[in-house]
Design an enzyme around this catalytic site. Sequence first.
Site, PDB file in Angstrom:
ATOM      1  N   HIS A  73      10.196  67.040  36.203  1.00 59.29           N
ATOM      2  CA  HIS A  73      10.741  67.580  37.452  1.00 59.29           C
ATOM      3  C   HIS A  73       9.616  67.832  38.451  1.00 59.29           C
ATOM      4  CE1 HIS A  73      14.921  68.223  36.235  1.00 59.29           C
ATOM      5  NE2 HIS A  73      14.403  68.335  35.026  1.00 59.29           N
ATOM      6  N   CYS A 110      14.664  62.823  36.160  1.00 60.66           N
ATOM      7  CA  CYS A 110      15.274  63.331  34.926  1.00 60.66           C
ATOM      8  C   CYS A 110      16.512  62.524  34.530  1.00 60.66           C
ATOM      9  CB  CYS A 110      15.563  64.828  35.049  1.00 60.66           C
ATOM     10  SG  CYS A 110      15.882  65.601  33.445  1.00 60.66           S
ATOM     11  N   GLU A 167       9.824  68.673  41.436  1.00 66.02           N
ATOM     12  CA  GLU A 167      10.161  69.830  42.280  1.00 66.02           C
ATOM     13  C   GLU A 167       9.829  71.154  41.609  1.00 66.02           C
ATOM     14  OE1 GLU A 167      12.248  67.995  40.591  1.00 66.02           O
ATOM     15  OE2 GLU A 167      13.939  69.179  39.837  1.00 66.02           O
TER      16      GLU A 167
END
Lengths: 230, 257
Positions: free
Chosen positions: A207, A85, A209
């Site tokens: 993202h 990001c 994650e």
Amino acid sequence: MNAKHIAIIDYGMGNLHSVASAVQHVAPDVKIDVTADPQRIADADHVIFPGVGAIRDCMAEILRLNLDKVVADVIAQGKPLLAICVGMQALMNRSEENDGVACLGHFDGEVKYFSDSEEFKVNANAQSTQSQEVQDHLKVPHMGWNQVNQSIDHPLWANIANDSRFYFVHSYYIEMQNAEKRAGECHYGLGFTSAISDKNVFAVQFHPEKSHKDGLQLLKNFVQWDGKVS
Amino acid sequence: MGLAKRIIPCLDVDKGRVVKGVQFVDIRDAGDPVEIAKKYNEQGADEITFLDITASHEDRDTTVHTVEKIASEVFIPLTVGGGIRELADIRKMLNAGADKVSINSAAVHNPAFVGEAAEKFGSQCIVVAIDAKRVSAPGETARWEIFTHDGRKPTGIDAVEWAVLMTNYGAGEILLTSMDRDGTKDGFDLGVTRAISDAVQVPVIASGGVGCLQHLVDGVKQGGADAVLAASIFHFGQYSIEEAKLHMRREGLEVRL
């Protein structure tokens, strides 16, 4: 053999708990170090460079903590580096956010605002006329699950189907000068680079994650990566 | 190819337990928010919203602990709302693993709080929750106002103007609940959803009133919502998230499957 050691660069911008816990989830045996300490980052086998928030604040902290030098060293040493990001945006030349902010300049390209792009504005408002399927004006931030077209084969795309969806949340996008380094592309009112590959560096706008199975797979691929692109 | 419309199951949690009733056949402990969040994650939920409706301050530590547990097992975005009154509350929830916080009455009491929160933590993690109720009589031009205290207390604030003001302060997303429809199963209030969705730049989540899968489609197509939130149709096992997405896709909407 010692456990693999992964450093997550912490410069005080945002919550790194998600990144750390997702990596730990896919690689229970690795040692994860969330740190700004140059020595500990230098000692790591793999480095993750995340980031959320405004680029001006991010760059100010990166420079204050001398992390520009640390990141440059990691890249020069050939150590696997994953930027996420705003971490990815920080690797570019410059961002238009906050009235223009100079970034680290590892990649040629600029970070631009969706709503300032003529192409975006035209497409953002034109969609509703295409059919009675009401697709309204495109919102900014670009928030949610969008498809990533894999521009190249890469170890980090292993076991991830092309055009899989990843979770994005950003108002600024990357316009790359050098198409050869593009590893993934996404479309939201305009086409933009959503992943970059350059030797031992892999950078993503989304993202991983927060991107469920495919995101976890990408993190797993990163942990196993030797930093080489065949 | 494009951005998917999101489905967001909502967990209303009181003292660490999901309330409003939940019936999963294969979950022994039906009220455990961690188990329920994991179940929705497996079914393909795009995000999870966790609404802390605990009244007392002491029980908030339970919430933090629950959020930590969910965040360490569920790798999709997690929004936490309820009782977010000061910057320290936001920091606590983000540190516990929340990706976004939802601010409701604290914004009504002090709109500048939203600005401070966005400045400090970034707009991407600041959701403003709006509880709107129709105040115009039938036949009049439709108007909605903000209500607090579970829809009991009027504020006199116009809902559409409020949504615009909140995004000007830096809200990155609007969670819009129709207090007229909440719990009715009659579908979203499409009028207010459309009015706010057209008025703001940021994504809007429609909430309140979902009783069947077509309501989700209507919220997107007619209401212009970017995401749809529901609780009971999923909690009672009436539909799975996947069934909801398949229905939305049949109706021509992009979803993540």
